[in-house]
Write an enzyme that holds these catalytic residues in place. Sequence first.
Site, PDB file in Angstrom:
ATOM      1  N   ALA A  52      23.279 -16.613   0.573  1.00  0.00           N
ATOM      2  CA  ALA A  52      22.567 -17.955   0.796  1.00  0.00           C
ATOM      3  C   ALA A  52      21.809 -16.770   1.924  1.00  0.00           C
ATOM      4  O   ALA A  52      22.267 -16.649   2.900  1.00  0.00           O
ATOM      5  CB  ALA A  52      22.492 -18.454   1.078  1.00  0.00           C
ATOM      6  N   ASP A  53      20.360 -17.108   2.012  1.00  0.00           N
ATOM      7  CA  ASP A  53      19.515 -16.541   2.746  1.00  0.00           C
ATOM      8  C   ASP A  53      18.385 -18.020   3.464  1.00  0.00           C
ATOM      9  O   ASP A  53      17.834 -17.636   2.044  1.00  0.00           O
ATOM     10  CB  ASP A  53      18.960 -15.538   2.796  1.00  0.00           C
ATOM     11  CG  ASP A  53      18.596 -14.971   4.133  1.00  0.00           C
ATOM     12  OD1 ASP A  53      18.968 -14.167   5.165  1.00  0.00           O
ATOM     13  OD2 ASP A  53      17.264 -14.271   4.272  1.00  0.00           O
TER      14      ASP A  53
END
Length: 177
Positions: A52-53
């Site tokens: 994820a970012d």
Amino acid sequence: MASLGIAIDLVVGPEIDETPAKNEKPRCYVRRMAEEKNMAIQSSANDLVLTADTIVSCGTQILGKPKDKEMAKSFLELLSGRRHQVLTGIYVRFERFRRYRLVRTQVKIKNLSSSEIDWYLGTEEWKGKAGGYAIQGKAAAFVPFISGSYTNVMGLPLTETTNILNGLGYRLAKTEG
């Protein structure tokens, strides 16, 4: 993930270039980062790889993790009295499946005085936080409005992550009690 009873076998911080491309829009950037992180992790076919970012977006400006106190100050000054978006791209790879989900939460920061900004910077809570603040900490006092996922603003949107995992056949473990 631990709050959901999910045991993680390995945490890897993939080495990728996280520099936004010229004129790259925030939504495109978080997708690219989540996918590039995922593809940079070597795994076997039956490993579930979740990356994820998370970024803060003020208009089309991408606010990642501030490099220093001055950058954190400029982020807080920009966000003061304004609504902004917290965007997280979640990318999951499992067997032949690939799943991506963008989670968007709108947050408003109250008008901050210079003394409030200086106080917050002194806490050093801003370090390592997208947009230079941590809603789950002292910055909660600065947030009069949120629309969307609270856990997204903390860093990983749990409802949406759980939905992706459930869609791939992963079921949360039953707990005692």
